[in-house]
Design a protein around this motif. Structure first.
Motif, PDB file in Angstrom:
ATOM      1  N   VAL A   1      32.724  15.064  33.034  1.00 56.03           N
ATOM      2  CA  VAL A   1      33.511  13.866  33.349  1.00 56.03           C
ATOM      3  C   VAL A   1      34.976  14.192  33.086  1.00 56.03           C
ATOM      4  CG1 VAL A   1      33.844  11.414  32.906  1.00 56.03           C
ATOM      5  CG2 VAL A   1      31.575  12.429  32.594  1.00 56.03           C
ATOM      6  N   GLU A   2      35.836  13.922  34.080  1.00 48.92           N
ATOM      7  CA  GLU A   2      37.248  14.292  33.960  1.00 48.92           C
ATOM      8  C   GLU A   2      38.154  13.146  34.397  1.00 48.92           C
ATOM      9  OE1 GLU A   2      40.350  17.798  35.479  1.00 48.92           O
ATOM     10  OE2 GLU A   2      38.268  17.774  36.156  1.00 48.92           O
ATOM     11  N   GLY A   3      39.240  12.941  33.663  1.00 51.48           N
ATOM     12  CA  GLY A   3      40.221  11.917  33.980  1.00 51.48           C
ATOM     13  C   GLY A   3      40.796  11.331  32.704  1.00 51.48           C
ATOM     14  N   LEU A   4      41.427  10.165  32.815  1.00 49.85           N
ATOM     15  CA  LEU A   4      41.916   9.423  31.664  1.00 49.85           C
ATOM     16  C   LEU A   4      40.969   8.262  31.392  1.00 49.85           C
ATOM     17  CD1 LEU A   4      45.706   9.234  32.603  1.00 49.85           C
ATOM     18  CD2 LEU A   4      44.546  10.966  31.222  1.00 49.85           C
ATOM     19  N   TYR A   5      40.787   7.931  30.100  1.00 50.28           N
ATOM     20  CA  TYR A   5      39.866   6.862  29.705  1.00 50.28           C
ATOM     21  C   TYR A   5      38.466   7.168  30.228  1.00 50.28           C
ATOM     22  CZ  TYR A   5      44.494   4.678  29.566  1.00 50.28           C
ATOM     23  OH  TYR A   5      45.814   4.418  29.366  1.00 50.28           O
ATOM     24  N   ILE A   6      37.845   8.172  29.671  1.00 47.88           N
ATOM     25  CA  ILE A   6      36.537   8.601  30.166  1.00 47.88           C
ATOM     26  C   ILE A   6      35.488   8.540  29.063  1.00 47.88           C
ATOM     27  CG2 ILE A   6      37.613  10.122  31.861  1.00 47.88           C
ATOM     28  CD1 ILE A   6      36.735  12.492  30.070  1.00 47.88           C
ATOM     29  N   GLY A   7      34.231   8.405  29.483  1.00 43.30           N
ATOM     30  CA  GLY A   7      33.131   8.391  28.538  1.00 43.30           C
ATOM     31  C   GLY A   7      31.929   9.118  29.077  1.00 43.30           C
ATOM     32  N   GLY A   8      31.122   9.657  28.168  1.00 49.31           N
ATOM     33  CA  GLY A   8      29.927  10.374  28.588  1.00 49.31           C
ATOM     34  C   GLY A   8      28.972   9.502  29.382  1.00 49.31           C
ATOM     35  N   LEU A   9      28.936   8.199  29.048  1.00 45.59           N
ATOM     36  CA  LEU A   9      28.098   7.266  29.802  1.00 45.59           C
ATOM     37  C   LEU A   9      28.915   6.190  30.503  1.00 45.59           C
ATOM     38  CD1 LEU A   9      25.080   6.721  27.376  1.00 45.59           C
ATOM     39  CD2 LEU A   9      25.305   8.382  29.222  1.00 45.59           C
ATOM     40  N   VAL A  10      29.907   5.610  29.803  1.00 46.01           N
ATOM     41  CA  VAL A  10      30.726   4.530  30.363  1.00 46.01           C
ATOM     42  C   VAL A  10      32.196   4.876  30.151  1.00 46.01           C
ATOM     43  CG1 VAL A  10      31.267   2.070  30.288  1.00 46.01           C
ATOM     44  CG2 VAL A  10      28.917   2.840  29.862  1.00 46.01           C
ATOM     45  N   GLY A  11      32.983   4.816  31.217  1.00 45.54           N
ATOM     46  CA  GLY A  11      34.388   5.161  31.102  1.00 45.54           C
ATOM     47  C   GLY A  11      35.201   4.107  30.390  1.00 45.54           C
ATOM     48  N   SER A  12      35.109   2.857  30.847  1.00 47.83           N
ATOM     49  CA  SER A  12      35.872   1.754  30.264  1.00 47.83           C
ATOM     50  C   SER A  12      34.986   0.523  30.210  1.00 47.83           C
ATOM     51  CB  SER A  12      37.122   1.466  31.100  1.00 47.83           C
ATOM     52  OG  SER A  12      37.830   0.356  30.604  1.00 47.83           O
ATOM     53  N   ASN A  13      34.985  -0.176  29.057  1.00 48.82           N
ATOM     54  CA  ASN A  13      34.112  -1.333  28.901  1.00 48.82           C
ATOM     55  C   ASN A  13      34.860  -2.512  28.287  1.00 48.82           C
ATOM     56  OD1 ASN A  13      31.436  -2.707  28.745  1.00 48.82           O
ATOM     57  ND2 ASN A  13      31.957  -2.682  26.564  1.00 48.82           N
ATOM     58  N   ARG A  14      34.754  -3.679  28.940  1.00 49.85           N
ATOM     59  CA  ARG A  14      35.371  -4.910  28.446  1.00 49.85           C
ATOM     60  C   ARG A  14      34.360  -6.046  28.365  1.00 49.85           C
ATOM     61  NH1 ARG A  14      39.116  -1.863  30.729  1.00 49.85           N
ATOM     62  NH2 ARG A  14      41.270  -1.936  29.962  1.00 49.85           N
ATOM     63  N   SER A  15      33.086  -5.710  28.199  1.00 46.97           N
ATOM     64  CA  SER A  15      32.021  -6.706  28.183  1.00 46.97           C
ATOM     65  C   SER A  15      30.973  -6.337  27.139  1.00 46.97           C
ATOM     66  CB  SER A  15      31.351  -6.788  29.561  1.00 46.97           C
ATOM     67  OG  SER A  15      32.239  -7.265  30.540  1.00 46.97           O
ATOM     68  N   PRO A  16      30.126  -7.284  26.733  1.00 51.48           N
ATOM     69  CA  PRO A  16      29.014  -6.949  25.834  1.00 51.48           C
ATOM     70  C   PRO A  16      28.129  -5.864  26.443  1.00 51.48           C
ATOM     71  CG  PRO A  16      29.299  -9.318  25.979  1.00 51.48           C
ATOM     72  CD  PRO A  16      30.196  -8.726  27.018  1.00 51.48           C
ATOM     73  N   LEU A  17      27.854  -4.839  25.638  1.00 51.73           N
ATOM     74  CA  LEU A  17      27.140  -3.663  26.144  1.00 51.73           C
ATOM     75  C   LEU A  17      26.114  -3.208  25.127  1.00 51.73           C
ATOM     76  CD1 LEU A  17      26.761  -1.132  27.980  1.00 51.73           C
ATOM     77  CD2 LEU A  17      28.773  -0.150  26.862  1.00 51.73           C
ATOM     78  N   ASN A  18      24.855  -3.111  25.551  1.00 56.25           N
ATOM     79  CA  ASN A  18      23.770  -2.594  24.718  1.00 56.25           C
ATOM     80  C   ASN A  18      23.263  -1.290  25.306  1.00 56.25           C
ATOM     81  OD1 ASN A  18      23.620  -4.952  22.956  1.00 56.25           O
ATOM     82  ND2 ASN A  18      22.724  -6.010  24.721  1.00 56.25           N
ATOM     83  N   ILE A  19      23.179  -0.255  24.468  1.00 59.49           N
ATOM     84  CA  ILE A  19      22.703   1.045  24.928  1.00 59.49           C
ATOM     85  C   ILE A  19      21.573   1.497  24.009  1.00 59.49           C
ATOM     86  CG2 ILE A  19      23.291   3.444  25.403  1.00 59.49           C
ATOM     87  CD1 ILE A  19      26.154   2.595  25.885  1.00 59.49           C
ATOM     88  N   TYR A  20      20.405   1.779  24.585  1.00 60.68           N
ATOM     89  CA  TYR A  20      19.226   2.173  23.825  1.00 60.68           C
ATOM     90  C   TYR A  20      18.710   3.524  24.333  1.00 60.68           C
ATOM     91  CZ  TYR A  20      19.208  -2.943  23.197  1.00 60.68           C
ATOM     92  OH  TYR A  20      19.567  -4.246  22.962  1.00 60.68           O
ATOM     93  N   ASN A  21      18.420   4.430  23.406  1.00 62.69           N
ATOM     94  CA  ASN A  21      17.773   5.693  23.760  1.00 62.69           C
ATOM     95  C   ASN A  21      18.488   6.396  24.908  1.00 62.69           C
ATOM     96  OD1 ASN A  21      15.541   5.222  21.882  1.00 62.69           O
ATOM     97  ND2 ASN A  21      14.895   3.655  23.332  1.00 62.69           N
ATOM     98  N   ALA A  22      19.726   6.791  24.632  1.00 63.07           N
ATOM     99  CA  ALA A  22      20.562   7.378  25.677  1.00 63.07           C
ATOM    100  C   ALA A  22      21.321   8.579  25.124  1.00 63.07           C
ATOM    101  CB  ALA A  22      21.545   6.340  26.205  1.00 63.07           C
TER     102      ALA A  22
END
Length: 338
Positions: free
Chosen positions: A279-300
């Motif tokens: 993943v390449e750029g600014l503001y990056i994530g292995g799963l989600v790049g940018s988040n502004r909402s409730p987020l649940n992540i299980y077994n990832a």
């Protein structure tokens, strides 16, 4: 062999000696209330008819594997040497209903128009004024390439406001790209391995469910938002279960292994998911790049390399919403750039 640019009529600009080849397309038969499509010409005819007549909700079933073109991609790159011979796909617009691949494969889809917005097998789905549900299931897309100005996904370019989308048992091996141009600068570019841009109305959530889905292939957005599965989300309820991405992802900003950016007014649940692409750029994530909402992540997990000079996150890059992580980890190495 019939290849090259499709003409529905001899253009006014044609002059001198020209050779045009004609081929009859078969009209898909209707069986058990569903269009039964088993050949490339039937798929093209369905797309042309649907875009022209806008019949509303329909049922479509594939009854055989379909080959549009061969060797569209080579080593995760467009086969530029042969593009003049490819038959270009006509993305289906405002689709409503059910598209059931019945385990079959569509290979060799090719679309390249940097001035057009929204592209994919379906350029757009649903309706802005009347509620609709779209189901896409049991389908494989292979050896395919999609490029437009924005809102690009191998499956769906963009959803319309009053649309719920349910995707199950879908695999896509494709390259997806968006290239901004002067007239489109204000809107940016949104690229997803499966869905480019999914959104509802600001006062009414729409639902996106991705279950048992895989995307493999390179993604590129010259502006914002690229995600291995979904480019950008707004005002939506999202459930992604048993899903993955593999392949390099690039966006100038907001790139994620599964989701590029989740804007305000979303509720997101991810379970049994992973990313193996860089993943390449600014503001990056292995799963989600940018988040502004409730987020649940299980077994990832993420094992893709992170290449950035600003705000990287092994799981989430830019975080403004509430996040709940359960049994999730990152093993992707980070690379700083200037």
């Amino acid at each position: 062999e019939y290849s090259g640019k499709l003409y529905e009529a001899i253009p006014d600009t044609a002059s001198g000696e020209k050779v045009f080849y004609a081929k009859w397309w078969h009209i898909p038969q209707v069986s058990g209330g569903c269009y039964a499509i088993g050949a490339a010409d039937e798929l093209h005819q369905f797309a042309e008819d649907y875009n022209r007549t806008a019949p509303g909700a329909v049922c479509v079933k594939l009854i055989a594997d379909i080959v549009e073109n061969k060797n569209v991609t080579i080593d995760d790159q467009l086969n530029v040497a042969d593009t003049a011979f490819f038959q270009e796909w006509t993305p289906i617009k405002s689709f409503r209903g059910t598209f059931d691949g019945q385990g079959h494969t569509i290979s060799g889809l090719y679309y390249d128009d940097k001035y057009e917005v929204s592209a994919g097998l379906f350029a757009s789905i649903g309706d802005n004024y009347e509620f609709s549900t779209v189901s896409i299931k049991n389908l494989n897309i292979k050896d395919s390439y999609f490029k437009a100005a924005s809102w690009v996904g191998s499956l769906v370019g963009i959803s319309k406001w009053k649309t719920d989308l349910f995707v199950e048992n879908v695999t896509s091996e494709s390259i997806v790209e968006a290239t901004i141009y002067q007239a489109n600068k204000s809107d940016g570019t949104k690229v997803g391995g499966l869905v480019g841009y999914f959104f509802g109305e600001s006062d009414e959530w729409r639902t996106l469910e991705l279950v048992n889905v895989i995307h493999k292939g390179r993604l590129s957005s010259t502006s914002e938002s690229a995600g291995g599965l979904v480019g950008s989300l707004f005002s939506a309820r999202i459930i992604i279960v048993h899903a993955s991405h593999e392949g390099a992802i690039y966006a100038r900003e907001h790139a994620g292994g599964l989701i590029g950016e989740a804007n305000n007014d979303c509720q997101i649940d991810l379970a049994y998911v992973y990313n193996e692409g860089s993943v390449e750029g600014l503001y990056i994530g292995g799963l989600v790049g940018s988040n502004r909402s409730p987020l649940n992540i299980y077994n990832a997990y993420n094992v893709g390399e992170l290449k950035t000079s600003r705000k990287p996150g092994g799981i989430i890059g830019d975080v403004y919403g509430e996040v709940n992580l359960v049994n999730s980890f990152n093993m992707g190495k980070g690379t700083a750039s200037t």
